[in-house]
Design a protein around this motif. Sequence first.
Motif, PDB file in Angstrom:
ATOM      1  N   GLU A 267       0.822  -1.202   0.000  1.00  0.00           N
ATOM      2  CA  GLU A 267       0.000   0.000   0.000  1.00  0.00           C
ATOM      3  C   GLU A 267       0.860   1.258   0.000  1.00  0.00           C
ATOM      4  OE1 GLU A 267      -2.403  -0.271   3.501  1.00  0.00           O
ATOM      5  OE2 GLU A 267      -0.725  -0.978   4.708  1.00  0.00           O
ATOM      6  N   LEU A 268       0.194   2.393  -0.118  1.00  0.00           N
ATOM      7  CA  LEU A 268       0.878   3.671  -0.162  1.00  0.00           C
ATOM      8  C   LEU A 268       1.779   3.826   1.068  1.00  0.00           C
ATOM      9  CD1 LEU A 268       0.513   5.757  -2.418  1.00  0.00           C
ATOM     10  CD2 LEU A 268      -0.883   7.105  -0.842  1.00  0.00           C
ATOM     11  N   GLY A 269       3.057   4.135   0.853  1.00  0.00           N
ATOM     12  CA  GLY A 269       4.004   4.298   1.944  1.00  0.00           C
ATOM     13  C   GLY A 269       4.825   3.061   2.240  1.00  0.00           C
ATOM     14  N   HIS A 270       4.380   1.884   1.792  1.00  0.00           N
ATOM     15  CA  HIS A 270       5.147   0.655   2.003  1.00  0.00           C
ATOM     16  C   HIS A 270       6.467   0.738   1.228  1.00  0.00           C
ATOM     17  CE1 HIS A 270       6.268  -3.605   1.838  1.00  0.00           C
ATOM     18  NE2 HIS A 270       5.391  -3.825   2.815  1.00  0.00           N
ATOM     19  N   LYS A 271       7.518   0.147   1.760  1.00  0.00           N
ATOM     20  CA  LYS A 271       8.832   0.253   1.121  1.00  0.00           C
ATOM     21  C   LYS A 271       8.885  -0.396  -0.251  1.00  0.00           C
ATOM     22  CE  LYS A 271      10.878  -3.846   3.384  1.00  0.00           C
ATOM     23  NZ  LYS A 271      12.018  -4.314   4.210  1.00  0.00           N
ATOM     24  N   TYR A 272       7.906  -1.259  -0.569  1.00  0.00           N
ATOM     25  CA  TYR A 272       7.855  -1.881  -1.894  1.00  0.00           C
ATOM     26  C   TYR A 272       6.739  -1.312  -2.765  1.00  0.00           C
ATOM     27  CZ  TYR A 272      10.936  -5.479   0.097  1.00  0.00           C
ATOM     28  OH  TYR A 272      11.982  -6.148   0.695  1.00  0.00           O
TER      29      TYR A 272
ATOM     30  N   LYS B 297      16.937  24.667 -14.689  1.00  0.00           N
ATOM     31  CA  LYS B 297      15.676  24.538 -15.419  1.00  0.00           C
ATOM     32  C   LYS B 297      15.237  25.903 -15.935  1.00  0.00           C
ATOM     33  CE  LYS B 297      11.955  24.458 -12.984  1.00  0.00           C
ATOM     34  NZ  LYS B 297      11.361  25.733 -13.503  1.00  0.00           N
ATOM     35  N   ALA B 298      14.688  25.937 -17.154  1.00  0.00           N
ATOM     36  CA  ALA B 298      14.154  27.176 -17.704  1.00  0.00           C
ATOM     37  C   ALA B 298      13.025  27.699 -16.819  1.00  0.00           C
ATOM     38  CB  ALA B 298      13.653  26.959 -19.127  1.00  0.00           C
ATOM     39  N   SER B 299      12.944  29.014 -16.675  1.00  0.00           N
ATOM     40  CA  SER B 299      11.981  29.616 -15.745  1.00  0.00           C
ATOM     41  C   SER B 299      10.523  29.370 -16.149  1.00  0.00           C
ATOM     42  CB  SER B 299      12.231  31.123 -15.644  1.00  0.00           C
ATOM     43  OG  SER B 299      12.104  31.727 -16.921  1.00  0.00           O
ATOM     44  N   ASN B 300      10.279  29.135 -17.436  1.00  0.00           N
ATOM     45  CA  ASN B 300       8.901  28.927 -17.895  1.00  0.00           C
ATOM     46  C   ASN B 300       8.404  27.496 -17.707  1.00  0.00           C
ATOM     47  OD1 ASN B 300      10.863  28.393 -20.137  1.00  0.00           O
ATOM     48  ND2 ASN B 300       9.031  27.636 -21.171  1.00  0.00           N
ATOM     49  N   VAL B 301       9.287  26.590 -17.284  1.00  0.00           N
ATOM     50  CA  VAL B 301       8.955  25.162 -17.249  1.00  0.00           C
ATOM     51  C   VAL B 301       8.588  24.684 -15.844  1.00  0.00           C
ATOM     52  CG1 VAL B 301       9.854  22.824 -17.582  1.00  0.00           C
ATOM     53  CG2 VAL B 301      10.364  24.607 -19.264  1.00  0.00           C
ATOM     54  N   THR B 302       7.493  23.935 -15.767  1.00  0.00           N
ATOM     55  CA  THR B 302       7.168  23.154 -14.574  1.00  0.00           C
ATOM     56  C   THR B 302       7.601  21.721 -14.871  1.00  0.00           C
ATOM     57  OG1 THR B 302       5.269  24.532 -14.001  1.00  0.00           O
ATOM     58  CG2 THR B 302       5.302  22.293 -13.108  1.00  0.00           C
ATOM     59  N   ALA B 303       8.534  21.203 -14.106  1.00  0.00           N
ATOM     60  CA  ALA B 303       9.100  19.877 -14.392  1.00  0.00           C
ATOM     61  C   ALA B 303       8.859  18.936 -13.223  1.00  0.00           C
ATOM     62  CB  ALA B 303      10.594  19.991 -14.675  1.00  0.00           C
ATOM     63  N   TRP B 304       8.124  17.848 -13.495  1.00  0.00           N
ATOM     64  CA  TRP B 304       7.835  16.837 -12.481  1.00  0.00           C
ATOM     65  C   TRP B 304       8.667  15.587 -12.753  1.00  0.00           C
ATOM     66  CZ3 TRP B 304       1.909  17.494 -13.487  1.00  0.00           C
ATOM     67  CH2 TRP B 304       1.451  18.638 -12.834  1.00  0.00           C
ATOM     68  N   LEU B 305       9.371  15.137 -11.750  1.00  0.00           N
ATOM     69  CA  LEU B 305      10.104  13.878 -11.808  1.00  0.00           C
ATOM     70  C   LEU B 305       9.435  12.929 -10.819  1.00  0.00           C
ATOM     71  CD1 LEU B 305      13.768  15.252 -11.624  1.00  0.00           C
ATOM     72  CD2 LEU B 305      12.421  14.795 -13.660  1.00  0.00           C
ATOM     73  N   VAL B 306       8.900  11.824 -11.332  1.00  0.00           N
ATOM     74  CA  VAL B 306       8.120  10.928 -10.471  1.00  0.00           C
ATOM     75  C   VAL B 306       8.673   9.503 -10.565  1.00  0.00           C
ATOM     76  CG1 VAL B 306       5.829  10.099  -9.862  1.00  0.00           C
ATOM     77  CG2 VAL B 306       6.088  12.371 -10.891  1.00  0.00           C
ATOM     78  N   PRO B 307       9.385   9.047  -9.529  1.00  0.00           N
ATOM     79  CA  PRO B 307       9.933   7.682  -9.553  1.00  0.00           C
ATOM     80  C   PRO B 307       8.841   6.635  -9.601  1.00  0.00           C
ATOM     81  CG  PRO B 307      10.161   8.658  -7.359  1.00  0.00           C
ATOM     82  CD  PRO B 307       9.695   9.752  -8.278  1.00  0.00           C
ATOM     83  N   GLY B 308       9.179   5.469 -10.166  1.00  0.00           N
ATOM     84  CA  GLY B 308       8.196   4.410 -10.336  1.00  0.00           C
ATOM     85  C   GLY B 308       7.963   3.573  -9.099  1.00  0.00           C
ATOM     86  N   SER B 309       8.797   3.738  -8.083  1.00  0.00           N
ATOM     87  CA  SER B 309       8.625   2.940  -6.865  1.00  0.00           C
ATOM     88  C   SER B 309       9.367   3.583  -5.707  1.00  0.00           C
ATOM     89  CB  SER B 309       9.167   1.520  -7.077  1.00  0.00           C
ATOM     90  OG  SER B 309      10.586   1.532  -7.146  1.00  0.00           O
ATOM     91  N   LYS B 310       9.067   3.110  -4.497  1.00  0.00           N
ATOM     92  CA  LYS B 310       9.787   3.574  -3.310  1.00  0.00           C
ATOM     93  C   LYS B 310      11.259   3.188  -3.398  1.00  0.00           C
ATOM     94  CE  LYS B 310       8.287   5.235  -0.010  1.00  0.00           C
ATOM     95  NZ  LYS B 310       8.163   6.665   0.346  1.00  0.00           N
ATOM     96  N   GLN B 311      11.536   2.046  -4.010  1.00  0.00           N
ATOM     97  CA  GLN B 311      12.930   1.631  -4.135  1.00  0.00           C
ATOM     98  C   GLN B 311      13.694   2.541  -5.092  1.00  0.00           C
ATOM     99  OE1 GLN B 311      14.158  -2.578  -3.611  1.00  0.00           O
ATOM    100  NE2 GLN B 311      12.102  -3.053  -4.325  1.00  0.00           N
ATOM    101  N   VAL B 312      13.054   2.925  -6.189  1.00  0.00           N
ATOM    102  CA  VAL B 312      13.694   3.868  -7.108  1.00  0.00           C
ATOM    103  C   VAL B 312      13.884   5.214  -6.418  1.00  0.00           C
ATOM    104  CG1 VAL B 312      13.427   5.152  -9.270  1.00  0.00           C
ATOM    105  CG2 VAL B 312      12.814   2.734  -9.181  1.00  0.00           C
ATOM    106  N   GLU B 313      12.880   5.643  -5.670  1.00  0.00           N
ATOM    107  CA  GLU B 313      12.980   6.900  -4.924  1.00  0.00           C
ATOM    108  C   GLU B 313      14.178   6.869  -3.978  1.00  0.00           C
ATOM    109  OE1 GLU B 313       9.879   9.640  -2.360  1.00  0.00           O
ATOM    110  OE2 GLU B 313       9.969   7.496  -1.909  1.00  0.00           O
ATOM    111  N   ALA B 314      14.352   5.750  -3.288  1.00  0.00           N
ATOM    112  CA  ALA B 314      15.476   5.615  -2.361  1.00  0.00           C
ATOM    113  C   ALA B 314      16.811   5.669  -3.107  1.00  0.00           C
ATOM    114  CB  ALA B 314      15.358   4.298  -1.592  1.00  0.00           C
ATOM    115  N   GLN B 315      16.886   5.016  -4.272  1.00  0.00           N
ATOM    116  CA  GLN B 315      18.120   5.045  -5.062  1.00  0.00           C
ATOM    117  C   GLN B 315      18.449   6.454  -5.530  1.00  0.00           C
ATOM    118  OE1 GLN B 315      16.846   1.582  -7.698  1.00  0.00           O
ATOM    119  NE2 GLN B 315      19.063   1.342  -7.791  1.00  0.00           N
ATOM    120  N   ILE B 316      17.429   7.205  -5.914  1.00  0.00           N
ATOM    121  CA  ILE B 316      17.637   8.587  -6.362  1.00  0.00           C
ATOM    122  C   ILE B 316      18.313   9.397  -5.261  1.00  0.00           C
ATOM    123  CG2 ILE B 316      16.408  10.735  -6.899  1.00  0.00           C
ATOM    124  CD1 ILE B 316      14.406   9.031  -8.497  1.00  0.00           C
ATOM    125  N   HIS B 317      17.879   9.192  -4.036  1.00  0.00           N
ATOM    126  CA  HIS B 317      18.482   9.908  -2.905  1.00  0.00           C
ATOM    127  C   HIS B 317      19.873   9.361  -2.581  1.00  0.00           C
ATOM    128  CE1 HIS B 317      15.069  12.446  -1.976  1.00  0.00           C
ATOM    129  NE2 HIS B 317      14.259  11.395  -2.036  1.00  0.00           N
TER     130      HIS B 317
END
Length: 460
Positions: free
Chosen positions: A99-104, A360-380
């Motif tokens: 579920e949401l927040g689970h490490k997997y 980033k260019a000032s006119n751009v809104t840029a969203w980076l969204v990892p596919g999983s909690k594990q990917v999020e952890a690797q990014i950090h």
Amino acid sequence: MKKTLFDKVWDSHVVQSIQHGPDILYIDTHLIHEVTSPQAFNELEKRGIKIMRPDKIIATADHNTPTINQHLPIQDALSRRQLEQLADNCHKHGITLYELGHKYNGIVHVIAPELGITQPGTTLVCGDSHTSTHGAFGAIAFGIGTSQVAQVFASQCVLLAKPKSLRITINGNLHPGVLAKDVILYIISQLGTNAGTGYFCEFAGDVFKNMTMESRMTVCNMSIEMGARGGMIAPDETTYKYIEDRKFAPKGELYAEKVAYWKTLPTDKGALFDKEYYFDAAEIQPMLTYGTNPGMGIKINDTIPKKRDASFKKALKYMDFKAGECLLEKPINYVFIGSCTNSRIEDFRVAAQYIKGRQKASNVTAWLVPGSKQVEAQIHEEGLSRIFEDAGFQLRQPGCSACLAMNADKIPKNEYCVSTSNRNFEGRQGQGARTILASPLMAAATAIEGKIVDITKQLN
């Protein structure tokens, strides 16, 4: 008799063939999420049928979930209700839920491979069209409708006529800056969105052999965008190494036994396909879509073709483009890097490599969204988050996010978004939103420049 990879896996899972009808196909793994499962659970309960193999089901929350403040109560009533229903159903039937927040937790087609759940030679289904992603491992994986979700719940099987076989072979070396996303967008632009209808497609040749597993998943993810039931790539050493030591991968002697079996799966030399296509890697360049289906794609330096059919004109009107127009220098205000197509750690490494030291260019809104909690952890852990934040990008929490207008991450009406997702249909990212599909590298470059640029000139 010589067999294809698809034949070998399919034939080994047929429980029974119905004369002049479909096959009863056994399903090894059933993935579910909060959007397409509630009706199926209700159907079984209404009919008093038990779930046959809850141990073969993995559930996650991903489609209609927020990607900020996931630790707080969910504000959207529909999303909250869907997640509560998923949790209740999984608890009631003894189904594993991340579920949401689970490490997997994460996007269903990201977490199953990274946990070692997806394995060669297996069958895998989910109530989601991009289940074809898992075919990158040499598995038969495809999306199913809600009634079929209930069918698999009840019997661990699905009724399906065996598709025909298709092979796409690409040999040679890719140019610098050409990624897996460009390869599959090029294929679809050449063959169209109906070329694979009625077929299961195997991708073969130097280009796919040289790809990482993450890149192979990107290709197979979008195989359905050319109409195929699914896509597959033969397992090899790259596959085995990716799976080894993952959470649910076979261990010890069992792993060795599995690898020995997996080595028997590649298509036999001389096996026949119902249809074949061949391409030269040297012909592929970074790609962009200009219309409202993934087949409406052009190379970065090409111009939008001139066609007269009504659907083509309708697509250009929606996108506010003109035939003969080049997309270079087109101002872009939104960039999205994520989705089950391009939200793995490899995708963020590619983006970070380009972004590092830039703003980033000032006119751009840029969203980076990892596919999983594990990917999020690797990014950090790898320090990529600092690169993104220093450059002005917004790193959000895992989920399907701006791939589809089901959650809060929507692109405003009439705005262009260079997106690493898989579909550019009208309204896919929000009512009136205009989606341009591209690779993570092209998306990152667009965010930095504030417009579409020729990335190849920066790489020469």
